[in-house]
Design a protein around this motif. Sequence first.
Motif, PDB file in Angstrom:
ATOM      1  N   TYR A 118      -2.571  -3.135  49.140  1.00 49.09           N
ATOM      2  CA  TYR A 118      -4.004  -4.750  48.614  1.00 49.09           C
ATOM      3  C   TYR A 118      -4.200  -5.284  49.724  1.00 49.09           C
ATOM      4  N   ASN A 176     -11.006  -7.702  41.036  1.00 49.13           N
ATOM      5  CA  ASN A 176     -10.095  -7.576  42.203  1.00 49.13           C
ATOM      6  C   ASN A 176      -8.883  -8.235  42.104  1.00 49.13           C
ATOM      7  N   LYS A 211       3.584   4.783  54.441  1.00 45.82           N
ATOM      8  CA  LYS A 211       2.419   3.544  54.556  1.00 45.82           C
ATOM      9  C   LYS A 211       1.124   4.526  55.407  1.00 45.82           C
ATOM     10  N   SER A 233     -10.281  -3.941  49.314  1.00 44.20           N
ATOM     11  CA  SER A 233      -9.528  -2.185  48.744  1.00 44.20           C
ATOM     12  C   SER A 233      -8.360  -2.042  48.115  1.00 44.20           C
ATOM     13  N   ASP A 251      -5.964   0.508  47.608  1.00 44.48           N
ATOM     14  CA  ASP A 251      -5.698   2.225  47.579  1.00 44.48           C
ATOM     15  C   ASP A 251      -4.041   2.650  47.653  1.00 44.48           C
ATOM     16  N   ASP A 252      -3.845   3.328  47.445  1.00 45.27           N
ATOM     17  CA  ASP A 252      -1.680   3.674  47.244  1.00 45.27           C
ATOM     18  C   ASP A 252      -0.912   2.700  47.188  1.00 45.27           C
ATOM     19  N   ASP A 253      -1.039   2.151  46.234  1.00 43.83           N
ATOM     20  CA  ASP A 253      -0.375   0.697  46.582  1.00 43.83           C
ATOM     21  C   ASP A 253      -0.606  -0.441  47.544  1.00 43.83           C
TER      22      ASP A 253
END
Length: 468
Positions: free
Chosen positions: A302, A218, A463, A296, A298-300
Amino acid sequence: NVFIMSFMKEHGYEVNETQLKDFLEKLLARYRGEGWYNDAPAYDYYSMWAYQSYGPLWAVMWGDKQYPELARQFLANQSDMIDNYPYMFNRDGRMNMWGRSICYRFAAVTPLPLIEYGKHEGVNYGWLRRIASSTLLQFMQHPEFLENGVPTMGFYGPFAPAVQIYSCRGSVYWCGKAFLGLLLPEDSEYWSAVENNGPWESDLLPGKVYHKFQPATNLLITDYPNSGASEMRSWCHETVAADWQKFRSSENYNKLAYNTEFPWMADGDNGEVSMNYATKNRDNRWEVLRLYTFRSFDDDVYRRDAVLETDTTVRYQLADISLPDGILRIDKVSTGSPTQVRLGNYSLPQLDGDIKAMTRTLDKGYTASIIDNGDYQLATVALEGWKNGVKVQRPKGLHPVSSICAVPVTEADVSDSDIFVTLHLWKKSDSAFTDKELRPVKSVKISKDRKQVTVKLADGRTKTVNFN
């Protein structure tokens, strides 16, 4: 133990073979992936100046003959780091201040020449040597590195908050591990390659952000071509109460991020805080976050959750979005009783003159708080939730580069739950921030049930962050 026993075995002495093999297997069991070994329980440079250095050395000195399968495993693990670890260094090749034993400094480059032992394909040895050269010069050319001819206990000069209880004046000489590369012959690929800046030369493009996310650990390495910075987000979930060594829960690990351009500032007793949240706890003391749980990437975005060590009813849901010139934070803070919270940007040391502080009024009523030390500028824009605004703290004795520093800090009172949207931006001091640079966010929309935040960026991207 492994080195001593393997040496004795090679010279015909009887050794406990079962124990030797057990030690080797235990070391290999610490491997998690993408080049990283676990430092029980954290991740830090010990992966590199210990496991990824001693492992390959043992493999070629004795392992190939004594335990070839285990030797091959050490070298295979070594290959995994090639596409991750070098990206932790900035464009100029300088290392990040992160993790314990930081006074070992340029020992961080130890495994780079040793990669040649594994005969791995497609390695840019010129880039690896540039990193090693630059990191060495990062300290050797710094005026505070040596005191009476001896490396200081700190990062550049002396810095007590970064010193561990096991450290002594001799500890600093572990930096000498960097010279293990001299074991390679003069005509090796590492020593004969022409130094270069690797992917920073043409692959990492201005105006963009590049991530190296490592699912096994991670860990997230982020590279910023606009500034040439590299950033690390890593593991921390250690209480002060159980941290008898007093460094697992400390600033060595508990920051929201670590940036090559901004060495970390220590926390102050009066709520001085950088790149972390501080909460006024039930004892009326400022307490920083350290109990993180990864969610997670995801989609840049964090995602981490965190709770306050002394009061787990204080919950944080954290979202980091890296932008070409900084970080967009979208966070939710929930509490069982009224409290006060602060969020610090990175900190700037005082260099040749006083650190300037200024404010800029932007459209839609936003204000940017900017500090400038003549080398870098930091801007903080409170987009949502920060009712108490932004204040510039000027702590003393908390920064590894100078005795005086400055850090912009946002502040708010929280009685139930609040959502905070914050911009932390940076750029070199050679030109002022433009309005466009200070407004990378076009709009922020928070749902009526306050469980969703949608942000439209100026570059056209959207986002969305969902909260519980």
